[in-house]
Design an enzyme around this catalytic site. Structure first.
Site, mmCIF file in Angstrom:
data_model
loop_
_atom_site.group_PDB
_atom_site.id
_atom_site.type_symbol
_atom_site.label_atom_id
_atom_site.label_comp_id
_atom_site.label_asym_id
_atom_site.label_seq_id
_atom_site.Cartn_x
_atom_site.Cartn_y
_atom_site.Cartn_z
ATOM 1 N N ASP A 89 18.053 1.297 -0.507
ATOM 2 C CA ASP A 89 16.626 1.227 -0.219
ATOM 3 C C ASP A 89 16.084 -0.158 -0.574
ATOM 4 O O ASP A 89 16.264 -0.631 -1.702
ATOM 5 C CB ASP A 89 15.892 2.302 -1.032
ATOM 6 C CG ASP A 89 14.406 2.267 -0.767
ATOM 7 O OD1 ASP A 89 14.006 2.610 0.359
ATOM 8 O OD2 ASP A 89 13.644 1.857 -1.661
ATOM 9 N N ARG B 136 5.208 13.031 5.151
ATOM 10 C CA ARG B 136 4.085 12.152 4.819
ATOM 11 C C ARG B 136 4.172 10.921 5.710
ATOM 12 O O ARG B 136 3.836 9.816 5.322
ATOM 13 C CB ARG B 136 4.122 11.737 3.353
ATOM 14 C CG ARG B 136 2.846 11.062 2.864
ATOM 15 C CD ARG B 136 1.769 12.078 2.681
ATOM 16 N NE ARG B 136 0.483 11.413 2.438
ATOM 17 C CZ ARG B 136 -0.651 12.074 2.336
ATOM 18 N NH1 ARG B 136 -0.687 13.362 2.485
ATOM 19 N NH2 ARG B 136 -1.779 11.431 2.124
ATOM 20 N N GLY C 277 6.982 -9.234 3.316
ATOM 21 C CA GLY C 277 5.886 -8.646 2.538
ATOM 22 C C GLY C 277 5.999 -8.992 1.066
ATOM 23 O O GLY C 277 5.030 -9.427 0.437
ATOM 24 N N THR D 40 3.057 -0.468 2.564
ATOM 25 C CA THR D 40 3.228 0.443 1.443
ATOM 26 C C THR D 40 3.647 -0.298 0.184
ATOM 27 O O THR D 40 3.087 -0.106 -0.889
ATOM 28 C CB THR D 40 4.288 1.505 1.790
ATOM 29 O OG1 THR D 40 3.972 2.037 3.068
ATOM 30 C CG2 THR D 40 4.306 2.605 0.757
ATOM 31 N N HIS E 192 5.932 -10.679 44.309
ATOM 32 C CA HIS E 192 7.045 -9.893 44.833
ATOM 33 C C HIS E 192 8.347 -10.665 44.694
ATOM 34 O O HIS E 192 9.325 -10.374 45.359
ATOM 35 C CB HIS E 192 6.861 -9.564 46.313
ATOM 36 C CG HIS E 192 5.487 -9.136 46.662
ATOM 37 N ND1 HIS E 192 4.546 -9.990 47.149
ATOM 38 C CD2 HIS E 192 4.902 -7.931 46.571
ATOM 39 C CE1 HIS E 192 3.422 -9.320 47.360
ATOM 40 N NE2 HIS E 192 3.608 -8.085 47.022
ATOM 41 N N HIS F 190 9.933 -5.815 4.855
ATOM 42 C CA HIS F 190 9.867 -5.758 3.390
ATOM 43 C C HIS F 190 10.094 -7.138 2.767
ATOM 44 O O HIS F 190 9.431 -7.502 1.800
ATOM 45 C CB HIS F 190 10.898 -4.762 2.853
ATOM 46 C CG HIS F 190 10.788 -4.553 1.368
ATOM 47 N ND1 HIS F 190 9.739 -3.868 0.797
ATOM 48 C CD2 HIS F 190 11.572 -4.975 0.342
ATOM 49 C CE1 HIS F 190 9.892 -3.865 -0.522
ATOM 50 N NE2 HIS F 190 10.998 -4.525 -0.820
ATOM 51 N N GLY F 191 11.003 -7.898 3.357
ATOM 52 C CA GLY F 191 11.285 -9.235 2.818
ATOM 53 C C GLY F 191 10.068 -10.136 2.879
ATOM 54 O O GLY F 191 9.674 -10.739 1.878
ATOM 55 N N GLY G 206 2.229 7.222 -5.270
ATOM 56 C CA GLY G 206 3.168 7.223 -4.160
ATOM 57 C C GLY G 206 3.571 8.611 -3.703
ATOM 58 O O GLY G 206 4.159 8.783 -2.651
#
Lengths: 569, 569
Positions: free
Chosen positions: A552, A539, A401, A441, A217, A398-399, A483
């Site tokens: 992108d 999708r 990956g 992806t 508490h 993304h970087g 894709g």
């Protein structure tokens, strides 16, 4: 903060009602709290637990076979009254007497003590007992003054199992005290909780600090220290708890890592990994480990670690079956344990050279392996730029990956080259490695690109410039199919399709390197122009509106790769 | 935000390792994820589930008897690779084929589809199937494009149970599609989650707004609306979901309220209470309800509601036994349901007049009932002042506790008066009522004060001024014993003890009213002086250091009550 509420005054009652509606199989509500939905045997000792609300699963989540017979539910962080406790105890008792167990808080001590006295006066043997596991709340010489916190779980589990086995009130109380004496908890908090209807937290911890031993508490802790890594937090908790090994304990422990409110499972698992290692290094046998939320404090941020040091009897009681809204054990007989699965992360080597490539194809493969090294180095450099772009379009990975995927691809290529792979096998193997490491992806798509390219190139000849343009066209078609995207959808295709068309045009006019580089420039321009496109939703692709105005990341990284390849042609 | 971590790059792997260490009884780790720790029967269809990490208990928390055979574990919010899925599927399969089930996300579709193709090519029948329960992610005419979210629970539960029953791959796939077709989910979010190592959330929702239909990775929702009460949030969720009653559904539903990360159990119960009512009002039978965390999104704030519309077969499959790290059911036989407990909050009337008081005591009692009304009115007026004081000393509920307690005491007194109670019985009954309603420490202590006063006053005589001073002294002694506090501990005693001494002194010098009021002035001064005291810590009393400089709320409220009584003497 608490966001889902109606009138804050009604919060505890509405919460109790919702709990009862969601747990009809386990509990029945009555004045003061709830009792088991099922009948218990005559003569059984009734374990009644309780305290303030705001700590779920403590306490209502522990009513059921093998644990509590009833729960007394107070207001938020406020003890219930003696009248409530008497009401619940009377509904729970079956002639074997009542043990009322709770944390050692002033209001609870007063009300539950009063309730036990009232019950006894009415001919129902009743005793009030307190848990005292929080080592931060008083020194080792004043153990009886300590607060009870998440140690409730092993103590109430043992006590409930003892009562379920049919032990009498003396025996059940003996088990309670033994379990409590062998249980120690220490918590750390990073920020306080906010009461329903309030806008400010009950307390705050300075940025970058953590409070050790803060109560559930907001009771003061023993120190405020710099916030460390998960491994360091684990070390603080384990070291302090091991300083207080209970008398009579052997080398067995049950370890519970408890989330106080907003600590998430994934970070608790990271912390438990370190705790497990530290306990093993201390020579202890971890009989069982539990990671989850047991005793929360609304939306307080922090965790607590409970070490329970069982003897043979307590191990048995811990393993006894239990069926409550939140703790269940001793279910279906799931069969024998497997002994054929051993390792977590041994990557099965899936790429192998079945037939050596031709001499000229192997020379080409060597060139390609060099290029893949350069691509990996380039992507490491671009990692944060690509991550930033992806933070507008997706989840910002993304970087990393692309970097992980390309590095694994380069190293797989090197391995295959040493085994005599031709260019086609090398590309296909690099694609598999990329996909396996990067996931996501883009990982899958780069696996497809390299795989399709490898199939086109083969292990025999060095393709002509025209043939390269053809292969690129085939790769693009395959990618489009896999894709399920089209030009304008704001994907890597928005760079790849212009590249493919340009390469076809230029390849008649000059050598491969020249044509490729000119086409790569087209791709780079097209990639930048994706900033004007709206993301393709559907999708279930995780793209946010905020990506409009930003290129992108998949198109940009593709253009970078194409340019790096061009330098080497 | 994620606070417990080491190197963010290693977060997913370390989290997976911790998960495996904490769940040795259920899972064994291997490359790509984990499979059940136990052997499964030959010929059984293997259900393999998976996706990105960051959604625990999805997906690893669902591996075990009656649910999944294996889980493929990706990076944070990023699909695992085909190679990982193949590794897990091969360890899980037992000759009956593999069903790979997952949410409908692009990366998962690519990798798991590829994995199914690879497995089939190797002679292991494998099929990849997607869940599509999120009604916000695409319109009803494009159901197949929808994302899968928390609907995973009933769909995977049904599918796993079908596989456990020994159904063949065609049958298991049939059950999967039926369960998915009958499952709909809608979520609302109040703030976004932060990736491990990041300092900014992936997305934000404007203050005072909530996003309807936002995806578990921050995918855009369908609307941003004003944030309402819990009841209003429940209404939005239920109404939209009922617009899409699946074809073939009857009036049975299973309702799952899922916390996305930082919504707490208590507020989810408040919301579920409204959901339950709305579903009943819609004429539906709630076969089962679950409130908890099933598919989270790190520390995202929000909830989702899943409605699963089972037919007879799906009800049976839902009830089949299951034993996974987080979902367990079908445990010990807990016996027959009770039918002797019916109501939640019927306060048993505990106060009764056994013998009427004397005429003069009843006259005194009538005066006291009036005074208790004034005390209650005064405490309602002082409620927020006392609450504020208590926010320094405790958890801020002293104002509401005193208000509730005194109002119930006044109404109990009125009732007893009508039944002919003397002054002693009236005070004792008022004390019981106060304690029962207020709970908490102060509720218990006021119960003790009024009870001891009632005992001293009795139901026969009207006490003299000297006798009143004696009774007050006895009350104070009793309170000291029960509360185990001393003067200077910063409690109500710091006002009560000076009052008691002063009353004893003054009572020889004037009438009761005069003496009482002078003593009450002393008490008021003493109460204000508690601002200088340090809080008493120990006996687990929740007092924070920040109370220094602020008067003790218990002492202040006591002084107010004494002054109000004085006005009536």
């Amino acid at each position: 903060m608490t966001r889902l509420l109606n009138n804050p005054d009604n919060f505890p009652v509405e919460s109790a009602e919702g709990f009862l509606l969601a747990n009809k199989r386990h509990v029945r509500g009555l004045y003061g709290g709830a009792v088991r939905a099922t009948k218990t045997p005559e003569g059984k000792v009734a374990l009644v637990i309780g305290g303030g609300t705001g700590h779920y699963p403590a306490f209502a989540g522990w009513v059921g076979h093998g644990m509590a017979d009833g729960v007394v539910m107070g207001n938020i962080f406020s003890s219930p009254s003696a009248a409530q406790a008497v009401s619940v105890a009377k509904a729970a008792e079956r002639g074997g007497g009542v043990l009322i167990a709770f944390g050692n808080y002033a209001g609870d001590v007063l009300h539950f003590g009063d309730a036990a006295a009232q019950l006894s006066a009415q001919g129902i043997p009743a005793r009030a007992v307190v848990t005292t596991d929080d080592i931060a709340s008083a020194g080792p010489e004043e153990k009886e003054k300590r607060r009870g916190i998440a140690g409730w779980v092993p103590v109430f589990k043992a006590t409930g199992a003892a009562a379920e086995r049919g032990m009498n009130l003396d025996e059940v109380e003996r088990v309670f005290h033994k379990a409590n004496d062998r249980t120690r908890t220490l918590g750390v908090a990073f920020s306080g909780c906010t009461l329903p209807g309030d806008s400010e937290p009950l307390f705050t911890v300075p940025e970058g600090k953590m409070a050790i031993g803060l109560g559930v508490h907001g009771e003061p802790g023993i120190a405020e220290v710099d916030f460390g890594t998960a491994d360091e937090v684990a070390k603080v908790l384990v070291e302090r708890l091991l300083e207080e090994r209970p008398e009579g304990a052997d080398n067995r422990v049950i370890a519970l890592l408890n989330g106080l409110g907003t600590a998430k499972y994934e970070e608790m698992f990271v912390t438990f990994r370190a705790i497990h290692r530290l306990l093993e290094e201390a020579g202890l046998e971890i009989v069982d480990g539990e990671v989850g939320e047991f005793a929360t404090s609304l939306d307080m941020s922090g965790v607590s670690l409970t070490l329970h040091w069982p003897d043979d009897e307590l191990v048995e009681l811990w393993n006894d079956p239990v069926d409550t809204p939140t703790i269940r054990r001793g279910t279906v007989d799931a069969g024998d344990l497997r002994d054929d699965i051993h390792t977590l992360s041994q990557d099965p080597t899936r790429i192998a050279v079945t037939e050596e490539g031709s001499e000229e194809s192997r020379a080409l493969a060597a060139k390609m392996a060099d290029t893949l090294d350069k691509v990996a180095a380039m992507l490491r450099e671009k990692m944060s730029e690509l991550g930033k772009l992806d933070s507008y379009a997706g989840d910002g990975d993304h970087g990393t990956g692309m970097q992980r995927g390309s590095e694994n691809a380069a190293s797989a290529a090197r391995k295959l080259l040493n085994e005599g792979a031709g260019a086609g096998t090398l590309l296909a193997g690099a694609g598999e490695a990329w996909s396996a490491t990067a996931g996501g992806t883009s990982g899958a798509l780069w696996g497809v690109i390299l795989g399709a390219a490898g199939q086109g190139v083969g292990d025999a000849d060095v393709p002509s410039a025209e043939k390269v343009a053809e292969i690129v066209d085939e790769v693009t078609t395959t990618l489009q199919q896999v894709g399920a995207a089209e030009e304008g959808d704001k994907t890597m295709l928005d760079a790849l399709l212009p590249f493919t068309r340009a390469l076809k045009d230029y390849v008649g006019q000059g050598n491969l390197a020249e044509s490729w580089n000119k086409a790569a420039t087209v791709a780079a321009g097209a990639a930048q122009q994706t900033a004007d496109l709206s993301p393709r939703i559907g999708r279930a692709r995780p793209l946010a509106e905020k990506s409009v105005g930003h290129a992108d990341p998949g198109a940009v990284s593709l253009a970078y790769v194409l340019a790096t390849i061009g330098e080497d042609l």
